[in-house]
Enzyme design. Structure first.
Site, PDB file in Angstrom:
ATOM      1  N   LYS A   1     -10.536  -1.041 -18.058  1.00  0.00           N
ATOM      2  CA  LYS A   1     -11.032  -2.278 -17.435  1.00  0.00           C
ATOM      3  C   LYS A   1     -11.325  -3.343 -18.488  1.00  0.00           C
ATOM      4  CE  LYS A   1     -11.041  -1.012 -13.006  1.00  0.00           C
ATOM      5  NZ  LYS A   1     -10.088  -1.591 -12.037  1.00  0.00           N
TER       6      LYS A   1
ATOM      7  N   ASP B   1       0.847  -1.199   0.000  1.00  0.00           N
ATOM      8  CA  ASP B   1       0.000   0.000   0.000  1.00  0.00           C
ATOM      9  C   ASP B   1       0.880   1.246   0.000  1.00  0.00           C
ATOM     10  OD1 ASP B   1      -3.274   0.039   0.717  1.00  0.00           O
ATOM     11  OD2 ASP B   1      -2.246   1.981   0.819  1.00  0.00           O
TER      12      ASP B   1
ATOM     13  N   TYR C   1     -11.775   4.909 -18.210  1.00  0.00           N
ATOM     14  CA  TYR C   1     -11.799   3.865 -17.167  1.00  0.00           C
ATOM     15  C   TYR C   1     -12.377   2.577 -17.736  1.00  0.00           C
ATOM     16  CZ  TYR C   1     -13.365   1.662 -12.736  1.00  0.00           C
ATOM     17  OH  TYR C   1     -13.610   0.806 -11.692  1.00  0.00           O
TER      18      TYR C   1
ATOM     19  N   ASP D   1       4.592   2.272  -4.305  1.00  0.00           N
ATOM     20  CA  ASP D   1       3.670   2.849  -5.282  1.00  0.00           C
ATOM     21  C   ASP D   1       3.790   2.047  -6.574  1.00  0.00           C
ATOM     22  OD1 ASP D   1       2.249   4.304  -7.124  1.00  0.00           O
ATOM     23  OD2 ASP D   1       3.137   6.242  -6.598  1.00  0.00           O
TER      24      ASP D   1
ATOM     25  N   SER E   1     -14.388  -4.344 -13.772  1.00  0.00           N
ATOM     26  CA  SER E   1     -15.585  -3.585 -13.390  1.00  0.00           C
ATOM     27  C   SER E   1     -16.695  -3.944 -14.362  1.00  0.00           C
ATOM     28  CB  SER E   1     -15.302  -2.077 -13.477  1.00  0.00           C
ATOM     29  OG  SER E   1     -16.507  -1.336 -13.336  1.00  0.00           O
TER      30      SER E   1
END
Ligand code: NAD
Length: 267
Positions: free
Chosen positions: A166, A43, A162, A69, A149
């Protein structure tokens, strides 16, 4: 253990969660550790990863945290090497990081497009390649789970870059599933619908009233429901599941609602 470890086959397995510090990543770490898996948590925010590591350890398995990162290419070899060294190898990757930038196609610049590809697709390719390389070297197989998604499978108005990223992730997972299957590596995607997450909880367009008119189950999903889908895909229950997209959307994609809406939703 809350899960049946013998059925899931996760006892002693080592799971790397990218974006493991909150939300879907936290739920994934919690569920796989309840099933006996060790977890490496990557993270940007150290405190988040440490908090989830404490949950994993409370479940009786090992946790390592890695601050990093994944959008910086140069960090990826170090991140994967730390996970491999910390756990003694990686058996499964669950990669959570991603987000939508809102704007119409006409408002989307080339820089916006590149940023969406970087955040939702490019890093996933590079991390998966690094992890699969280790799996191939060890010769023990493994599995990879990416988060797609519903937006990768239909038009995504106001978030077109986006949706395209995806959709690309879904295609990439299918190619991994074919190219890496000879090495015993399975690759699949989860396609969440509207999920209540720490980051999106207060976003007005995700409110329950809206969800109730669009989603057959009449509610948004939970991070638990994504964590359980990830648990399934990395477990032996999914040993013959390869190259698929698991929709976790309450029936949203099945409904094809426009323009009538759900039965009874409009009075
Ligand atoms: N919430 C929804 O309704 C929904 C729907 C469909 C798909 N998704 C997808 O679900 C995934 C999770 O979304 P979310 O909002 O729960 O995640 P999030 O934004 O809460 O991120 C999860 C964790 O990843 C960490 N992180 C972010 N950028 C990172 C980076 N560059 N390197 C390392 N760690 C990083 C964050 O610190 C955070 O702890 C995304 O891929 C998103 O596109 C969400």
């Amino acid at each position: 253990m809350a899960e049946d470890a013998s059925l899931l086959g996760l006892a002693g397995r080592r799971v790397l969660v990218i974006g493991g510090g909150q939300g879907m990543g936290e739920a994934t770490a919690r569920h796989v550790s309840q099933a006996g898996a060790d977890v490496a948590l990557v993270d940007l925010v150290a405190e988040r990863a440490e908090a989830v590591a404490a949950i994993v350890r409370a479940n009786g398995t090992r946790a390592v945290t890695i601050l990093g990162d994944v959008l910086e290419d140069a960090q990826i070899p170090r991140i994967v090497a730390e996970a491999e060294a910390g756990l003694g190898g990686i058996d499964a990757l669950v990669s959570i990081v991603g987000a939508a930038r809102w704007g119409s196609l006409m408002e989307t610049t080339g820089a916006d497009w590149d940023a969406q590809m970087a955040l939702n697709l490019r890093y996933f390719f590079l991390v998966s390649k690094a992890v699969a390389g280790g799996m191939i070297r060890r010769g023990m197989g493994g599995c990879i789970v990416g988060i797609a998604s519903v937006d990768g499978q239909r038009a995504s108005p106001m978030r077109g870059a986006y949706g395209a990223a995806k959709a690309g992730l879904i295609s990439l997972v299918q190619t991994m599933a074919v190219e890496w299957a000879p090495h015993g590596i399975r690759a699949n995607a989860i396609a969440p619908g509207h999920i209540v997450t720490p980051r999106l909880y207060d976003t007005p367009h995700r409110q329950e009233a809206y969800a109730a008119s669009l989603i057959p189950l009449r509610r948004r999903g939970t991070i638990e429901e994504i964590g359980k889908a990830a648990l399934f895909l990395v477990s032996d229950l999914a040993s013959y599941v390869n190259g698929t997209v698991l929709d976790v959307d309450g029936g949203q994609l099945a409904a094809n609602l426009f323009p009538g809406g759900l039965p009874g939703a409009n009075g």
